[in-house]
Design a protein around this motif. Structure first.
Motif, short mmCIF file in Angstrom:
data_model
loop_
_atom_site.label_atom_id
_atom_site.label_comp_id
_atom_site.label_asym_id
_atom_site.label_seq_id
_atom_site.Cartn_x
_atom_site.Cartn_y
_atom_site.Cartn_z
N VAL A 1 0.85 -1.20 0.00
CA VAL A 1 0.00 0.00 0.00
C VAL A 1 0.88 1.24 0.00
O VAL A 1 1.90 1.31 0.70
N VAL A 2 0.48 2.21 -0.81
CA VAL A 2 1.14 3.51 -0.84
C VAL A 2 0.14 4.56 -0.40
O VAL A 2 -1.01 4.59 -0.88
N ILE A 3 0.53 5.43 0.51
CA ILE A 3 -0.32 6.51 1.01
C ILE A 3 0.17 7.82 0.40
O ILE A 3 1.36 8.14 0.45
N ASP A 4 -0.73 8.58 -0.16
CA ASP A 4 -0.40 9.83 -0.83
C ASP A 4 -0.14 10.98 0.15
O ASP A 4 -0.74 11.05 1.23
N HIS A 5 0.72 11.91 -0.28
CA HIS A 5 0.84 13.25 0.29
C HIS A 5 0.94 13.30 1.82
O HIS A 5 0.10 13.89 2.50
N PHE A 6 1.97 12.63 2.35
CA PHE A 6 2.25 12.66 3.80
C PHE A 6 1.11 12.07 4.63
O PHE A 6 1.02 12.33 5.83
N GLY A 7 0.22 11.31 3.99
CA GLY A 7 -0.96 10.85 4.71
C GLY A 7 -1.90 11.98 5.08
O GLY A 7 -2.80 11.82 5.91
N LEU A 8 -1.71 13.13 4.42
CA LEU A 8 -2.48 14.35 4.72
C LEU A 8 -2.43 14.71 6.20
O LEU A 8 -3.39 15.23 6.77
N GLY B 1 -3.30 9.99 14.81
CA GLY B 1 -3.20 9.25 13.56
C GLY B 1 -1.78 9.02 13.09
O GLY B 1 -1.51 8.08 12.34
N MET B 2 -0.83 9.88 13.51
CA MET B 2 0.54 9.74 13.05
C MET B 2 1.18 8.44 13.55
O MET B 2 1.91 7.77 12.82
N SER B 3 0.92 8.07 14.78
CA SER B 3 1.51 6.84 15.30
C SER B 3 0.99 5.63 14.54
O SER B 3 1.75 4.67 14.28
N SER B 4 -0.29 5.64 14.16
CA SER B 4 -0.84 4.54 13.36
C SER B 4 -0.16 4.47 12.00
O SER B 4 0.17 3.39 11.50
N LEU B 5 0.03 5.65 11.38
CA LEU B 5 0.66 5.69 10.06
C LEU B 5 2.09 5.17 10.12
O LEU B 5 2.50 4.34 9.29
N ILE B 6 2.85 5.62 11.11
CA ILE B 6 4.24 5.18 11.23
C ILE B 6 4.29 3.69 11.58
O ILE B 6 5.17 2.95 11.10
N GLY B 7 3.34 3.22 12.37
CA GLY B 7 3.28 1.79 12.67
C GLY B 7 3.07 0.96 11.41
O GLY B 7 3.69 -0.10 11.24
N LEU B 8 2.20 1.42 10.53
CA LEU B 8 1.99 0.73 9.26
C LEU B 8 3.27 0.71 8.43
O LEU B 8 3.62 -0.30 7.80
N ILE C 1 6.97 17.15 9.95
CA ILE C 1 6.24 15.97 9.50
C ILE C 1 7.13 15.12 8.60
O ILE C 1 7.22 13.90 8.75
N GLY C 2 7.80 15.77 7.65
CA GLY C 2 8.67 15.03 6.73
C GLY C 2 9.77 14.27 7.45
O GLY C 2 10.01 13.09 7.18
N ARG C 3 10.44 14.94 8.39
CA ARG C 3 11.53 14.27 9.13
C ARG C 3 11.00 13.11 9.98
O ARG C 3 11.65 12.07 10.09
N THR C 4 9.84 13.30 10.57
CA THR C 4 9.27 12.23 11.40
C THR C 4 9.01 10.98 10.57
O THR C 4 9.28 9.86 11.01
N LEU C 5 8.49 11.16 9.37
CA LEU C 5 8.21 10.02 8.50
C LEU C 5 9.50 9.37 8.02
O LEU C 5 9.63 8.13 8.01
N VAL C 6 10.47 10.19 7.61
CA VAL C 6 11.74 9.65 7.11
C VAL C 6 12.49 8.90 8.22
O VAL C 6 12.98 7.78 8.01
N GLU C 7 12.57 9.50 9.39
CA GLU C 7 13.31 8.88 10.48
C GLU C 7 12.56 7.70 11.10
O GLU C 7 13.16 6.75 11.60
N GLY C 8 11.21 7.77 11.04
CA GLY C 8 10.41 6.69 11.62
C GLY C 8 10.47 5.40 10.83
O GLY C 8 10.41 4.31 11.40
#
Length: 327
Positions: A196-203, A214-221, A250-257
């Motif tokens: 699965v690919v999520i668009d645009h930072f997961g909004l 919601g961010m913790s759920s997204l990073i968990g996925l 937000i960008g750094r959190t996703l990249v580092e997570g």
């Protein structure tokens, strides 16, 4: 004798009831001013999110919610040359509905360095899906945002219908939905069989920061390696003007997570730049956003300050996911 283009313009089939002058205005997407890119661009960059609009050759759906200008495969080549990107993933825009003819034509023009993400519905046959795959399509998109569909039950139905229609074909499912919907779908996303690919930072909303619901759920996925997230279209989540500095956290959190689960996309040619009045008609042509491509691309360095992480974001992760040969 009236040629096909003249007939399409005269009949309103290209853009609806648009004047000839209006059609001429939308012919071609100009690059515009571009600031220098602030980092050394690695070889084999993948732009994992862009759209092709060719209303003269491929008229838009009568059910569309807006009417974008023209942005062709040739325009895309010029943009990618300017930012030094090699590979591209073209995503079917909503104005074409489930008619993927423009997408397939673009993939044919762009050749082996391009892949596509189509839009389907539950009526698609196995043969139709196989034909899409034969034309370079590697995924299908569920778009819940164009109509601002924030209904959880609707999202469940769309995901389940899509999985059933794909019938175990090796295709990616791409989801464009608000972060709360993604969080609610997390369990179902995790248990279905497709990447699965999520668009645009997961909004994720930049103003609410990395700790937002919601961010913790997204990073968990992402950490489960089931989900990739596109860092694409920073204006989609920013409340600030061009430069979009509020996207950095937000960008750094996703990249580092989950550094192996992030991919970059330009969101070219940047629809949605016009403030559409309440009385706007779907046939009113919407200009693209006037984006500084160099400045937008330079955000990558702020999302991923380390060159190794940037390589994963720009090249490695997407090359593997979409099946590009980087040799």
């Amino acid at each position: 004798m009236v040629n096909r283009r003249q007939w399409l313009i005269a009949s309103g089939a290209v853009l609806g009831a648009t004047s000839l002058m209006g059609v001429q205005k939308v012919m071609g997407k100009e690059l515009g001013h571009m600031s220098p890119i602030s980092f050394k661009v690695p070889a084999n960059v993948v732009d994992s999110h862009c759209h092709i609009f060719n209303p003269v050759k491929f008229p838009y759906s009568s059910k569309r919610r807006y009417t974008p200008a023209s942005a062709t495969g040739e325009d895309l080549r010029k943009f990618h040359a300017a930012i030094q990107a090699r590979f591209t993933v073209c995503v079917q825009p909503s104005v074409y509905g489930t008619d993927n003819a423009c997408l397939l034509d673009a993939l044919k023009q762009l050749g082996p360095d391009a892949r596509g993400v189509a839009v389907i519905d539950k009526g698609f046959s196995g043969q139709q899906l196989d034909d899409l795959m034969g034309g370079g399509v590697v995924g299908v998109r569920i778009n819940l945002e164009v109509g601002k569909d924030r209904n959880f039950n609707s999202a469940i139905s769309r995901l389940e219908e899509t999985v059933q229609t794909l019938d175990d074909r090796d295709l990616i499912i791409q989801i464009y939905a608000a972060l709360p919907i993604i969080a609610e779908l997390a369990t179902r996303i995790q248990t279905q069989p497709h990447a699965v690919v999520i668009d645009h930072f997961g909004l994720a909303k930049s103003a609410d920061g990395p700790e937002q619901e919601g961010m913790s759920s997204l990073i968990g996925l992402m950490q489960s390696r089931k989900v990739f997230v596109k860092l694409s279209g920073p204006y989609q989540i920013s409340l600030l003007g061009p430069g979009y500095a509020d996207t950095v956290a937000i960008g750094r959190t996703l990249v580092e997570g989950a550094p192996d689960q992030v991919i970059w996309g330009s969101d070219w040619p940047h629809t949605g730049g016009s403030e559409r009045p309440a009385n706007a008609k779907p046939t009113d042509v919407e200009a693209f956003r006037a984006e500084d491509e160099g400045r937008n691309f330079s955000l990558v360095k702020r999302w991923a300050p380390d060159s190794g992480l940037r390589y994963k974001l720009l090249v490695d992760n997407a090359t593997k996911l979409f099946g590009f040969a980087a040799g």
